[in-house]
Design a protein around this motif. Structure first.
Motif, PDB file in Angstrom:
ATOM      1  N   GLU A   1       0.831  -1.202   0.000  1.00  0.00           N
ATOM      2  CA  GLU A   1       0.000   0.000   0.000  1.00  0.00           C
ATOM      3  C   GLU A   1       0.869   1.257   0.000  1.00  0.00           C
ATOM      4  N   VAL A   2       1.918   1.254   0.814  1.00  0.00           N
ATOM      5  CA  VAL A   2       2.812   2.413   0.882  1.00  0.00           C
ATOM      6  C   VAL A   2       3.575   2.582  -0.432  1.00  0.00           C
ATOM      7  N   LEU A   3       4.085   1.491  -0.967  1.00  0.00           N
ATOM      8  CA  LEU A   3       4.882   1.568  -2.189  1.00  0.00           C
ATOM      9  C   LEU A   3       4.049   2.078  -3.364  1.00  0.00           C
TER      10      LEU A   3
ATOM     11  N   GLU B   1       2.254   6.669  -6.898  1.00  0.00           N
ATOM     12  CA  GLU B   1       1.175   7.580  -7.294  1.00  0.00           C
ATOM     13  C   GLU B   1       1.531   9.037  -7.022  1.00  0.00           C
ATOM     14  N   MET B   2       2.408   9.262  -6.055  1.00  0.00           N
ATOM     15  CA  MET B   2       2.830  10.623  -5.720  1.00  0.00           C
ATOM     16  C   MET B   2       4.074  11.054  -6.481  1.00  0.00           C
ATOM     17  N   GLY B   3       4.602  10.164  -7.339  1.00  0.00           N
ATOM     18  CA  GLY B   3       5.734  10.534  -8.178  1.00  0.00           C
ATOM     19  C   GLY B   3       7.098  10.121  -7.675  1.00  0.00           C
ATOM     20  N   PHE B   4       7.150   9.324  -6.610  1.00  0.00           N
ATOM     21  CA  PHE B   4       8.435   8.803  -6.143  1.00  0.00           C
ATOM     22  C   PHE B   4       8.908   7.669  -7.051  1.00  0.00           C
TER      23      PHE B   4
ATOM     24  N   THR C   1       2.027   4.016 -15.072  1.00  0.00           N
ATOM     25  CA  THR C   1       0.933   4.997 -15.083  1.00  0.00           C
ATOM     26  C   THR C   1       1.411   6.373 -14.647  1.00  0.00           C
ATOM     27  N   HIS C   2       2.306   6.406 -13.673  1.00  0.00           N
ATOM     28  CA  HIS C   2       2.693   7.689 -13.081  1.00  0.00           C
ATOM     29  C   HIS C   2       4.089   8.145 -13.504  1.00  0.00           C
TER      30      HIS C   2
END
Length: 333
Positions: A81-83, A88-91, A113-114
């Protein structure tokens, strides 16, 4: 290239030693670590700022590095979930686990996707040769341990740093995920096909100037039934001129093997040296590195003095007290 700075992911590490990848980055490349991310059950603490993903992004972190080295090197469902949220936040994600990021379909999909990158540093990228055992120019020092995770990488990096400070010719040669993440290069030795492991160490430590020292990052232990094979590859492929014996004196059993006790430093010396002399008959045991992090300063100094008296070798904790004694020993060879 893995973009820096990093947010160091400690996940649900059960103890400090399980977070050794993150600890190594924090200790040797502190400028690359903006903070740590710990799950609720995490028992490790780097002393860095605890950050959410949002806080880390605002602090400039580019890559979430999985800083946990669990038994078997697996990505747990609890981490997913964290990964995925990080992607999704661009990391970008970086990992040295045996369980590759690129083999996890949901992580691959989220990265695509990101527009993020998955970095698996435990993947050999070179077609390594089979070892030939030919003598190479230059000098090589290998750290060997009574157990795994006993301080072999810290020993090699401390000696390399001390030699560099003295103006001596020296290179740290990374053979594991932490060393590769710190230096940006090396051989992920335990992911190399067995027949080519010793050859990959020959490749990593090529001919060099006669007065140049390669400090080879040790792995596993000859006495650890799970990981002894990788140690043998380092001993024969590295053809070390010098061995540094590494030990953590407060352990009651081998890491992950409660039914196995640790050998003594004398047993390590008497086992490792004959094996090293198969590939390099001139090899010597040059000194002892003791990981004293769990001892008080007075107890640490007393223990080091006892080791020196018993073995007749210079002994130090190179990270705590400096690597001068060990470098002096190599310089005298």
């Amino acid at each position: 290239m893995i973009e820096t700075p990093y947010l160091l992911f400690l996940g649900d590490a059960p103890d400090q030693l399980a977070a050794k990848v993150a600890v190594g980055i924090k200790d040797w490349r502190p400028e690359n670590a903006v903070g740590q991310y710990r799950m609720d059950s995490c028992k490790a603490d780097l002393g860095l700022t605890d950050m959410t993903l949002t806080e880390a992004k605002e602090a400039g972190a580019k890559t979430l590095v999985i800083g946990v080295a669990n038994r078997g090197g697996v990505i747990s469902k609890a981490w997913k979930e964290v990964l995925i949220e990080a992607l999704e936040m661009g990391f970008d994600l970086a990992s040295g686990l045996h369980n590759l990021l690129r083999d996890e379909g949901d992580l691959v999909a989220a990265a695509q996707t990101h527009g993020c990158t998955l970095h698996d540093v435990r993947v050999p990228t070179v077609g390594y040769p089979i070892a030939n055992g030919r003598k190479r120019t230059g000098k090589r020092c290998l750290a060997v341990g009574t157990d795994c995770s006993a301080g072999k990488m810290y020993t090699a990096m401390s000696m390399d740093a001390e030699m560099s400070k003295r103006g001596m010719k020296s290179t740290f040669r990374a053979t594991g995920q932490t060393g590769i993440l710190i230096t940006g290069q090396g051989v992920p030795l335990d992911a190399v096909i067995a027949d080519f492991m010793a050859g990959s160490v020959e490749y990593l430590t090529p001919d060099n100037d006669e007065d140049h020292w390669d400090h080879i990052e040790g792995q596993g232990s000859l006495f650890h039934v799970s990981y002894s094979g990788v140690t043998m590859a380092l001993i024969h492929g590295g053809q070390p001129d010098a061995l540094i014996l590494c030990h953590e004196p407060t352990r009651t059993h081998m890491r992950g093997l409660p039914e196995y006790s640790l050998p003594t430093l004398a047993q390590l010396r008497d086992t490792a040296l004959p094996l090293a002399r198969i590939a390099n008959p001139a090899c010597q045991v040059a000194g002892v590195s003791v990981n004293t992090q769990n001892l008080s300063e007075d107890d640490a100094k007393a223990y080091l003095a006892k080791v020196e008296e018993e073995l007749g070798l210079p002994a130090t904790d190179p990270f705590r007290f400096g690597a001068g004694k060990l470098v002096d020993a190599l310089a005298a060879m």
